[in-house]
Enzyme design. Structure first.
Site, PDB file in Angstrom:
ATOM      1  NE  ARG A 233      -4.194  -1.514   0.175  1.00 24.28           N
ATOM      2  CZ  ARG A 233      -4.290  -2.788  -0.506  1.00 24.28           C
ATOM      3  NH1 ARG A 233      -3.402  -2.874  -1.556  1.00 24.28           N
ATOM      4  NH2 ARG A 233      -5.242  -3.411  -0.551  1.00 24.28           N
ATOM      5  CD  GLU A 262      -3.058   2.984  -5.261  1.00 17.07           C
ATOM      6  OE1 GLU A 262      -3.936   2.421  -5.546  1.00 17.07           O
ATOM      7  OE2 GLU A 262      -2.041   2.573  -4.666  1.00 17.07           O
ATOM      8  CG  HIS A 280      -3.302  -0.891  -6.944  1.00 18.01           C
ATOM      9  ND1 HIS A 280      -3.828  -0.240  -5.685  1.00 18.01           N
ATOM     10  CD2 HIS A 280      -3.338  -2.326  -6.616  1.00 18.01           C
ATOM     11  CE1 HIS A 280      -3.944  -1.214  -4.665  1.00 18.01           C
ATOM     12  NE2 HIS A 280      -3.681  -2.431  -5.287  1.00 18.01           N
TER      13      HIS A 280
END
Ligand code: 8YV
Length: 322
Positions: A233, A262, A280
Site C-alpha cells: 500500500r 491513487e 496498482h
C-alpha cells in the site's frame, strides 16, 4: 425460504458481478436514491459484499441492524472499519491467499525492471536510439549475488521469498514477530533489514499500524545501490522521502505498484527515470481476479450454509472461534 439479502454498496467489476449474481443482491450502486433504498431494505440485509474495496464504516453499519458478515473482496482490508464491525458481532472476511502468486510475480517484475532498467531500455528501442546511437549503456546494478529483504511475511511475502530464492538471491525478512515456521534470517527492525539487503520489497498490510514504516531513515539504510519495491500500500512508504532519495541518489531505484493518493501519482515521480511506475495492477489478471471474486462469494455461501466464514480476518477470529 427466501435467500439472504446481500448488499453491494459500490459497482463491482463485470467478473465480480458474475460471481455475485448467484446471490440475492441489493445493488446499491444502481439505486437512484441509495439512502432511501437503505432505509427501505436495510433491516433485511444480512451480508455486505465489498468488491470495490471502498471505505466501509459505521455510517453504513448503522443502517444495517441485522448484518452478520462483511465479505471484502481484496486481501488488504484497511478500508473496512473492522473494529466497529467486530464490536457489533459482525464477522469480516477477506480473500487472503487468493492472489499471493500474482502479486509476488508483479513484485519480481518490478524488481527486474528497476534493477536492469528494462523500462528505459525498452523505450530506447522504440525511440530508434539503438540504431542511431549504438548499444544501450550498461546497467549499474545486477540482481546476481544480491540479497532481497521482504518486509512482511504473510502469504504474499512468502511467495516473494520463494521466487527470490529461485533467482538465487539470499533472502531475509522483517515482520513484527519472528516466525518459527519461516526458515529465513530475521531482522528485528526495518532499518536493520534495509541495512542488510540490496533490494527491499514491501509486503505488509496498509492501515495506521504500518503508516510510513519505510521512511527516510530506512531509505538511508538501504543506501545508494539499494532498490525499493512496493506492491503493498502507498501509505507504508513516506512518498516525499522516497522522491528525495530517488532524486539525490540516496537509493538507486524504486519499483512501485501503489501510491499514497491513487490514482494520482506525484509529478515528481513521473519525471524520474529510476522509478518504475505501475497502476496498482498487482493482482489484476482475469484468472486471479476471478479467483478473488469466487473466494469472496465462497465466504458468503459458506456462512449462509454452515455459519462458517472461510477466511475471516485475524481481528474477527474471536467471533468465529467462540
Ligand atoms: C486489488 C489488492 O487491487 O487484494 C488487494 O488487497 O490490493 C488488489 O489485489 C484490490 O482488491 C482492489 O480491487
Amino acid at each position: 425460504m427466501t435467500s439472504p439479502l446481500v448488499l453491494v454498496p459500490t459497482a463491482p467489476q463485470p467478473l465480480e458481478l458474475e460471481a455475485l449474481e448467484r446471490l440475492r443482491l441489493l445493488r446499491l450502486w444502481e439505486e437512484p436514491d441509495p439512502a432511501a433504498a437503505l432505509a427501505r431494505n436495510g433491516a433485511d440485509v444480512v451480508a455486505v459484499a465489498n468488491p470495490g474495496g471502498g471505505p466501509l464504516g459505521t455510517e453504513l453499519l448503522d443502517e444495517l441492524p441485522n448484518l452478520e458478515i462483511v465479505a471484502h473482496f481484496g486481501v488488504g482490508y484497511e478500508t473496512v472499519d473492522v473494529a466497529a464491525a467486530v464490536s457489533r458481532g459482525i464477522v469480516v472476511t477477506n480473500v487472503s491467499g487468493s492472489n499471493d502468486a500474482e502479486v509476488a510475480d508483479t513484485a519480481m517484475g518490478l524488481l527486474l525492471m528497476a534493477v536492469r532498467e528494462l523500462g528505459p531500455a525498452e523505450r530506447y528501442v522504440r525511440q530508434g536510439r539503438w540504431a542511431r546511437e549504438g548499444a544501450y549503456p550498461l546497467a549499474e546494478l545486477s540482481l546476481h549475488g544480491g540479497t532481497l529483504g521482504v518486509l512482511g511475511i504473510g502469504g504474499i511475502g512468502r511467495a516473494i521469498a520463494r521466487r527470490a530464492r529461485a533467482f538465487e538471491l539470499d533472502v531475509a525478512y522483517h515482520a513484527r514477530n519472528r516466525r518459527e515456521d519461516v526458515d529465513l534470517p530475521y531482522h528485528a527492525t526495518v532499518v536493520e533489514l534495509a541495512r542488510a539487503v540490496d533490494f527491499l520489497v514491501v509486503a505488509v498490510p496498509g492501515g495506521s499500524a504500518t503508516h510510513h514504516l519505510v521512511d527516510a531513515e530506512v531509505l538511508e539504510a538501504l543506501g545508494p545501490r539499494g532498490v525499493l519495491v512496493n506492491i503493498a500500500r502507498g501509505s507504508v512508504v513516506d512518498e516525499d522521502a522516497l522522491i528525495a532519495a530517488l532524486r539525490s541518489g540516496g537509493i538507486a531505484a524504486a519499483g512501485l505498484d501503489v501510491y499514497q493518493d491513487e490514482p494520482n501519482v506525484p509529478a515528481e515521480l513521473l519525471e524520474l527515470d529510476n522509478a518504475v511506475l505501475l497502476p496498482h495492477i498487482g493482482s489484476a489478471t482475469v484468472p486471479t481476479r476471478r479467483e478473488m471474486a469466487e473466494a469472496g462469494v465462497a465466504n458468503l455461501t459458506s456462512w449462509f450454509a454452515d455459519g462458517v466464514p472461510l477466511t475471516p480476518v485475524p481481528e474477527a477470529r474471536e467471533l468465529v472461534d467462540r
